[in-house]
Design an enzyme around this catalytic site. Sequence first.
Site, mmCIF file in Angstrom:
data_model
loop_
_atom_site.group_PDB
_atom_site.id
_atom_site.type_symbol
_atom_site.label_atom_id
_atom_site.label_comp_id
_atom_site.label_asym_id
_atom_site.label_seq_id
_atom_site.Cartn_x
_atom_site.Cartn_y
_atom_site.Cartn_z
ATOM 1 N N CYS A 11 2.943 9.158 1.540
ATOM 2 C CA CYS A 11 2.549 8.623 0.275
ATOM 3 C C CYS A 11 2.591 9.951 -0.592
ATOM 4 C CB CYS A 11 1.200 8.043 0.057
ATOM 5 S SG CYS A 11 1.450 6.418 0.674
ATOM 6 N N PRO A 12 3.216 9.841 -2.227
ATOM 7 C CA PRO A 12 3.475 8.652 -2.767
ATOM 8 C C PRO A 12 4.928 8.287 -2.532
ATOM 9 C CG PRO A 12 3.634 10.345 -4.051
ATOM 10 C CD PRO A 12 3.190 11.105 -2.951
#
Lengths: 93, 350
Positions: A27-28
Site C-alpha cells: 500500500c498504497p
Amino acid sequence: MNNKQATTKSTVRKQTHHKLDARNILCPLPVIRTQNLVLTLPEGDTLDVSCTDPGALCDIPAWCRINGHEIVEARITDPDTNEVLISIRVGKN
Amino acid sequence: MKTQRKAISLISGGLDSMLATKAILDQGVHVEGINFYTGFCVEGHTHAIRKKDKAKPKRNNALWVAEQLGIKLHIIDIIEEYKDVVINPKHGYGSNLNPCLDCKCFMVKKAHEWIQENDFDFIITGEVVGQRPMSQRRDTMPVIQRESGAEDRLLRPLCAKILPETLPEREGWVDREQLFGFNGRGRKPQIALAGKMGIEDYAQPAGGCCFLTDAAYSNKLADLWTTRGERDYELDDIMLLKVGRHLRPRPHFKLIVGREEGENRFLEGYRKQFTHIIPISHPGPLVLVDGNINEEDLEIAARLTARFSQGKKAASVRVEVHSKKGDTTEMTEMDVTPYRIEDIPTEWYL
Ligand code: SF4
C-alpha cells in the site's frame, strides 16, 4: 399514411466483470492500481482486486467510500499468505 | 449565481493539511484532495511487512483524512518522475537525503498541472511559515510558488495572513480575514484550531513525511549509490532498504537479513531475483545476497546467515544456498561455523 412505427429505443448495456492482480505490492500501490482502473470503467461494472498487503482491506474500501464506489465484499481469502479479495461495484466517475 | 470555485488540496495525512482543507471547505469552496506516492512515503509499508506490527490498526492517513473531511482523494504515482528530485535536487538536501524544497516545488507543480487538466481554480497546502527548517521558511515560500508555476494560485490557509495576497483572496473566492497567520515551529496554534474545528483524532506530527528524513535509511541509500557507482534506483531497491538488517562485508556485495517472519515472507518475494541463503539445520532468516559473489564471499555470507539463525552458538549450521545463474537457480548445501558476534566488524552493518 405514415407506415413508420414508433420505436422506443432502450439501451441494454452489458455489465462486465474485471479482475485486478495487486498481489506482492505494498500500500498504497494496490489503491493506486485500483483507482486507475476504476476510473476507466463504466458505472455498474464490477471488479475483484486481489492483494497480499492486508492494509488494502482498509485502504481500498476507504478509497471507494470517498469516491462513490460500492464495496460488495472485502475479506481475507488465505490467512497463510495474507491474501485478501475486495469486490467493487463501480459508481459514477 | 456565484460560481462555486474549486480547489485541490495537497493531503499528506497529517494535521496541517487537514486544517488547511477544512478552513477552505468551511468557506464554501469545493475541495478535492491529492496525495503523491513517491516510493519513500512512510505510509503503512513497514507495518504491512513486520509481523509484530500486525496488531496495530493500519490505515492510510491521507485516505482517512479525506474521509473525515468528506472529500474525494486522488492518489498519484510519481515514483519515476520523482527520481530526478531525489538524485539531482537543485536546492540540495536537508539533514539527510531529504530534498524537501525541491520535493515541495515538484508536488505543487504536479498539483498545478492537475488543476489545469481538471479545470480547478487553485491549490491549497498546509504549509506554515517557519514550521520546517528547509521547505517551510519565509524565503522559500515564494520559491515554491515560482518554481512550481502555480504562482498566486497557491494558497496556504494556515499562514496566508502573513504572506502576500493570492489570487483566490483578491478575487474574493475566499475571505482572507477568515484565514490564519500561524508562524514558527510550535504546534499549539494547530492543536487549538483542531479543537475549535472539532477535530479530535489526527496523525501525530512526525519529523517528516518520508523515509528520506531518516538517517539510517539515508545511509543505506547513500551506500547503494556509492557501491553501484551511480546515483540511481528502482522501486525494488528503495523498498528493500526499508526491510531487514543490511550488512556489507565487501564493497561488491551486501546481505539483507530478514529480522522476523513478516520480513522473511516479504523477502521471499525477491527469491527469484537474488542469490539467497536459508539455514536448514536450525530455524533462521532468509538472506538475500545483493551483488555477485565468489567462493570466499559465499562462505562469509553463509557464516553470517548461520550467525543470525537459532544455531548461532552451534559448532556447525547447515544452510541451503540458491545461487542465481542467469535465469536459473542452482541449489547447494553447506555446513558452516557461525560467526561469533565479536568477529563481525561493526562497519559491516549499514
Ligand atoms: S519529508 Fe520527504 S516527502 Fe516530505 S517534503 Fe521532505 S522530501 Fe518531500
